[in-house]
Design a protein around this motif. Structure first.
Motif, PDB file in Angstrom:
ATOM      1  N   UNK A  47       0.809  -1.204   0.000  1.00  0.00           N
ATOM      2  CA  UNK A  47       0.000   0.000   0.000  1.00  0.00           C
ATOM      3  C   UNK A  47       0.846   1.258   0.000  1.00  0.00           C
ATOM      4  N   UNK A  48       0.167   2.396  -0.061  1.00  0.00           N
ATOM      5  CA  UNK A  48       0.817   3.701  -0.035  1.00  0.00           C
ATOM      6  C   UNK A  48       0.818   4.249   1.382  1.00  0.00           C
ATOM      7  N   UNK A  49       1.880   4.953   1.744  1.00  0.00           N
ATOM      8  CA  UNK A  49       1.996   5.529   3.081  1.00  0.00           C
ATOM      9  C   UNK A  49       1.846   7.048   2.984  1.00  0.00           C
ATOM     10  N   UNK A  50       0.910   7.566   3.760  1.00  0.00           N
ATOM     11  CA  UNK A  50       0.629   9.007   3.793  1.00  0.00           C
ATOM     12  C   UNK A  50       0.903   9.562   5.187  1.00  0.00           C
ATOM     13  N   UNK A  51       1.399  10.783   5.202  1.00  0.00           N
ATOM     14  CA  UNK A  51       1.663  11.511   6.448  1.00  0.00           C
ATOM     15  C   UNK A  51       0.762  12.743   6.448  1.00  0.00           C
ATOM     16  N   UNK A  52      -0.140  12.838   7.422  1.00  0.00           N
ATOM     17  CA  UNK A  52      -1.179  13.871   7.409  1.00  0.00           C
ATOM     18  C   UNK A  52      -1.106  14.710   8.682  1.00  0.00           C
ATOM     19  N   UNK A  53      -1.031  16.021   8.519  1.00  0.00           N
ATOM     20  CA  UNK A  53      -1.033  16.941   9.658  1.00  0.00           C
ATOM     21  C   UNK A  53      -2.403  17.591   9.786  1.00  0.00           C
ATOM     22  N   UNK A  54      -2.998  17.482  10.969  1.00  0.00           N
ATOM     23  CA  UNK A  54      -4.327  18.060  11.222  1.00  0.00           C
ATOM     24  C   UNK A  54      -4.362  18.617  12.642  1.00  0.00           C
ATOM     25  N   UNK A  55      -5.419  19.326  12.947  1.00  0.00           N
ATOM     26  CA  UNK A  55      -5.647  19.700  14.344  1.00  0.00           C
ATOM     27  C   UNK A  55      -5.866  18.410  15.136  1.00  0.00           C
TER      28      UNK A  55
ATOM     29  N   UNK B 218       0.993  14.440   2.856  1.00  0.00           N
ATOM     30  CA  UNK B 218       2.177  14.173   2.048  1.00  0.00           C
ATOM     31  C   UNK B 218       2.247  12.685   1.736  1.00  0.00           C
ATOM     32  N   UNK B 219       2.473  12.359   0.480  1.00  0.00           N
ATOM     33  CA  UNK B 219       2.622  10.970   0.060  1.00  0.00           C
ATOM     34  C   UNK B 219       4.073  10.555   0.303  1.00  0.00           C
ATOM     35  N   UNK B 220       4.298   9.728   1.299  1.00  0.00           N
ATOM     36  CA  UNK B 220       5.649   9.356   1.717  1.00  0.00           C
ATOM     37  C   UNK B 220       6.164   8.145   0.951  1.00  0.00           C
ATOM     38  N   UNK B 221       5.301   7.158   0.759  1.00  0.00           N
ATOM     39  CA  UNK B 221       5.688   5.958   0.002  1.00  0.00           C
ATOM     40  C   UNK B 221       4.627   5.667  -1.028  1.00  0.00           C
ATOM     41  N   UNK B 222       5.023   5.716  -2.291  1.00  0.00           N
ATOM     42  CA  UNK B 222       4.066   5.519  -3.367  1.00  0.00           C
ATOM     43  C   UNK B 222       4.415   4.280  -4.172  1.00  0.00           C
ATOM     44  N   UNK B 223       3.389   3.666  -4.759  1.00  0.00           N
ATOM     45  CA  UNK B 223       3.593   2.542  -5.668  1.00  0.00           C
ATOM     46  C   UNK B 223       3.485   3.054  -7.100  1.00  0.00           C
ATOM     47  N   UNK B 224       3.726   2.176  -8.036  1.00  0.00           N
ATOM     48  CA  UNK B 224       3.651   2.566  -9.450  1.00  0.00           C
ATOM     49  C   UNK B 224       2.247   3.009  -9.836  1.00  0.00           C
ATOM     50  N   UNK B 225       1.244   2.556  -9.081  1.00  0.00           N
ATOM     51  CA  UNK B 225      -0.143   2.927  -9.394  1.00  0.00           C
ATOM     52  C   UNK B 225      -0.513   4.313  -8.876  1.00  0.00           C
ATOM     53  N   UNK B 226       0.419   4.966  -8.191  1.00  0.00           N
ATOM     54  CA  UNK B 226       0.119   6.256  -7.572  1.00  0.00           C
ATOM     55  C   UNK B 226       0.955   7.374  -8.202  1.00  0.00           C
ATOM     56  N   UNK B 227       1.456   7.144  -9.389  1.00  0.00           N
ATOM     57  CA  UNK B 227       2.340   8.116 -10.031  1.00  0.00           C
ATOM     58  C   UNK B 227       1.645   9.424 -10.369  1.00  0.00           C
ATOM     59  N   UNK B 228       0.325   9.391 -10.514  1.00  0.00           N
ATOM     60  CA  UNK B 228      -0.384  10.610 -10.906  1.00  0.00           C
ATOM     61  C   UNK B 228      -0.692  11.512  -9.718  1.00  0.00           C
TER      62      UNK B 228
END
Length: 364
Positions: free
Chosen positions: A266-274, A320-330
């Motif tokens: 899977x893809x790893x996302x880093x998200x900053x929120x309140x 922020x997209x930290x780790x992407x796969x080939x399917x997430x290039x766009x």
């Protein structure tokens, strides 16, 4: 290209006829257009004064080397930068320049601040090949202080760091962690908020939805930690069963490095929120796994390949997209900037890198 000195670095950039892709220890798994320019050859400790808590190092110096040096004087990088190799599955060696170029900060940020808050001064080479110096070696020297902080988090798009001066802090004598077990997300975030709102100097506040456990870290002198743990235990028991973990260093390393996501597809996302918005965000994501740090203000999400987290965000934030796969290039790696901020960023890049040779397109 692997320049061996600041002068070599300036010559490489000045003579560039096309885009340059800046690398430190090559631990991020990122790739871009242009010639790879590595700072690994510009390494070494320039100055270390333990008594004044001051360290000056060249940008290519390995983080591990610096940690070993500081440990010998019972000191540390208090902002505890994460090791991206764990979640990305990469090799290489993290460098000090890379840490500050990306403003990499760990769980203790809630108490001591981010990596940029420890920067005292920088030396860097701009897109023209000019060597620039800003800031100083002590906190009272604040000449150009805003520019010092500007370089932290610029990801090499405004200039390539060649040397950083920073503040270090003593290691804590004792660490303990209070774990509040068997609580749901909403109760977990409330428990973290209660801990952070207490007078007990919390240095870590994380919630693991998979384990349904909130973790609160206390550090300092042994007697102080024991007292604060007893008092905080009383406040946290209203949320659930509390267990004290006296040997928890590895737990916080795992939280820092998001080890639970390592090796999982899977893809790893880093998200900053309140922090309190994490309660609303996480259910909307439908993520495979999540982890909350910074009292809920930092959400890590392991998503199915190709899912765009930004389209699912129900609260204001920054993803922020930290780790992407080939399917997430766009999908853009960095969160799109609002128009006024994008205009300011473009103006800064035009000033510091008018030819557009330093990591072009990285922040887009």
């Amino acid at each position: 290209m692997t320049p061996q000195s600041e002068a070599d670095l300036a010559e490489c950039i000045a003579g560039a006829s096309g885009p340059l892709w800046i690398q430190g220890g090559d631990t991020r798994g990122c790739s871009g257009s242009g010639t790879v320019l590595s700072t690994r050859g510009i390494a070494g400790v320039t100055l270390y004064e333990p008594g004044s808590l001051t360290l000056v190092v060249k940008a290519g110096t390995p983080v591990a080397e610096v940690k070993t040096l500081l440990r010998g004087e019972n000191q540390q990088l208090a902002f505890e930068p994460m090791d991206h190799r764990v979640v990305l599955g990469t090799a290489g060696e993290p460098t000090m320049g890379g840490v500050f170029a990306a403003n990499v900060s760990g769980p203790r940020r809630i108490q001591v601040g981010a990596a940029r808050d420890f920067l005292l001064g920088v030396r860097f080479v701009d897109g023209r090949g000019q060597v620039l110096r800003n800031g100083g070696r002590v906190m009272k020297n604040v000449t150009g202080y805003d520019l010092v902080k500007l370089m932290a988090g610029a990801h090499g798009t405004l200039g390539v760091l060649s040397e950083v001066a920073l503040k270090v802090l003593p290691l804590a004598e004792t660490m303990t962690t209070l774990a509040v077990r068997n609580i749901d997300l909403a109760s977990g975030v409330r428990a973290l908020s209660a801990a952070l709102g207490s007078p007990f100097d919390v240095t870590g506040a994380a919630y693991d939805p998979q384990a349904q456990t909130a973790y609160v870290r206390l550090e300092g002198f042994a007697a102080s930690v024991a007292y604060r743990a007893r008092e905080l235990d009383k406040r946290l028991r209203v949320f659930g069963e509390v267990e004290e973990l006296t040997d928890s260093a590895s737990l916080w390393r795992d939280i820092r490095d998001v080890r639970d996501f390592a090796g999982r597809p899977g893809d790893v996302w880093r998200i900053s929120v309140k922090p309190t918005d994490a309660v609303h965000l996480i259910p909307a994501l439908a993520a495979t796994r999540t982890l909350c740090d910074w009292g809920g203000g930092l959400v890590w999400a392991l998503m199915p390949e190709g899912d765009d987290v930004r389209a699912k965000m129900t609260v204001p934030g920054h993803a922020t997209l930290v780790r992407a796969t080939s399917n997430t290039n766009t999908v853009s790696r960095h969160h799109p900037e609002p128009a006024p901020l994008a205009a300011l960023s473009a103006g800064l890049r035009a000033q510091f890198d008018p030819r557009g040779v330093l990591n072009p397109g990285l922040m887009g």
